[in-house]
Design a protein around this motif. Structure first.
Motif, PDB file in Angstrom:
ATOM      1  N   GLN A 187      69.279 -13.934  -8.642  1.00  8.30           N
ATOM      2  CA  GLN A 187      69.838 -12.581  -8.725  1.00  8.30           C
ATOM      3  C   GLN A 187      71.074 -12.477  -7.822  1.00  8.30           C
ATOM      4  O   GLN A 187      71.823 -13.421  -7.738  1.00  8.30           O
ATOM      5  N   ASN A 188      71.240 -11.383  -7.123  1.00  9.01           N
ATOM      6  CA  ASN A 188      72.500 -11.084  -6.426  1.00  9.01           C
ATOM      7  C   ASN A 188      72.527 -11.651  -4.995  1.00  9.01           C
ATOM      8  O   ASN A 188      71.508 -11.987  -4.419  1.00  9.01           O
ATOM      9  N   HIS A 189      73.758 -11.728  -4.448  1.00 11.19           N
ATOM     10  CA  HIS A 189      73.997 -12.078  -3.038  1.00 11.19           C
ATOM     11  C   HIS A 189      73.588 -13.512  -2.681  1.00 11.19           C
ATOM     12  O   HIS A 189      73.169 -13.779  -1.552  1.00 11.19           O
ATOM     13  N   VAL A 190      73.703 -14.454  -3.590  1.00 13.57           N
ATOM     14  CA  VAL A 190      73.404 -15.857  -3.284  1.00 13.57           C
ATOM     15  C   VAL A 190      74.431 -16.378  -2.270  1.00 13.57           C
ATOM     16  O   VAL A 190      75.640 -16.253  -2.459  1.00 13.57           O
ATOM     17  N   GLY A 191      73.959 -16.939  -1.150  1.00 10.23           N
ATOM     18  CA  GLY A 191      74.850 -17.537  -0.158  1.00 10.23           C
ATOM     19  C   GLY A 191      75.796 -16.554   0.507  1.00 10.23           C
ATOM     20  O   GLY A 191      76.831 -16.957   1.037  1.00 10.23           O
TER      21      GLY A 191
END
Length: 266
Positions: free
Chosen positions: A133-137
């Motif tokens: 989903q969102n905000h990977v790394g």
């Protein structure tokens, strides 16, 4: 190498904060001792033995410890958080913050992961066989310290806000990403082998973003400069090279201005 297998019982109603499911916490402990390690269900302090069946003992060190996580982990957060060595294998989907602030070792999720996974990562390897989903790394909300090192490889698709405030390391997305990639980035490399909807490199100062199947709406702060041949993950291809974000301040190196780079495969 010693292997500890923990199988989720699936008995909790609230999300389980399993921040101690790491080789660092399990090393040097027996199965009985691991069952006594702290976790939280919501804001209630508890023990891992209440939520997992545990088999096997930890190795002498974190580097000598492998953890295999089985059962339904869709409501289990923070697996592998801040680990420094060893390996964690999750055989299902799992929830947010997986491999967050990781410093070393390897986390392999064989299903999908939710948001904020791999945030603030400093080292090691984080592999996701499914989607993220969102905000990977990225950085945590309100923080300016995103991923600094290591490798994140998502073999499916990813959501939005990938690599926000990234400063180092590498993120590979085999599929597509949605919007906001490498916003505020000051280093590192992002490789997206699918397409991106829009907003790649907003307020980006340094770093490289490779997109293989196009960006639907390019940011106006990026300018095309030339075509280049580049080797990416062992494959040489021609890319259209853009620099930016031209609305931002940029440092100099040996008298030359350093820009963020976007490369679109031709």
């Amino acid at each position: 190498m010693s292997t500890v297998t923990i199988t989720a019982k699936g008995t909790h109603e609230l999300y389980l904060e399993a921040y101690n499911v790491t080789p660092d916490a399990f090393a040097g402990k027996t199965a009985v001792e691991i069952a006594e390690i702290e976790c939280h269900e919501g804001n209630l302090k508890s023990k891992l033995g209440e939520y997992f069946d545990i088999e096997g003992n930890g190795g002498a060190t974190a580097a000598e410890t492998t953890i295999v996580v089985r059962g339904d982990c869709k409501k289990i957060k923070r697996i592998g958080q801040q680990m420094t060595a060893g390996e964690v294998i999750v055989e299902s989907d799992c929830d947010m913050y997986t491999a967050g602030w990781m410093k070393g070792g390897k986390v392999h999720v064989k299903g999908n992961v939710d948001s904020f996974c791999g945030i603030g990562m400093e080292g090691g390897e984080f592999i996701v066989d499914g989607d993220a989903q969102n905000h990977v790394g990225s950085a945590y909300r309100g923080d300016w310290r995103g991923m600094k090192g290591g490798l994140i490889h998502v073999k499916g698709n990813a959501g939005s806000d990938i690599a926000t405030f990234m400063r180092g390391g590498k993120i590979i997305i085999d599929g597509d990403a949605f919007i906001h990639v490498a916003t505020h980035a000051e280093g590192g490399t992002v490789i997206i082998k699918g397409s991106v909807e829009s907003r790649v490199g907003g307020q980006m100062v340094k770093g490289d973003v490779y997109v293989y199947k196009g960006i639907k709406y390019m940011m106006p702060g990026f300018k095309y400069v030339d075509d280049v041949d580049a080797e990416v993950e062992g494959e040489t291809a021609k890319f259209a090279h853009y620099i930016g974000d031209l609305g931002e301040r940029h440092p100099k190196r040996k008298g030359e201005i350093v820009y963020g780079n976007i490369y679109l495969k031709k």
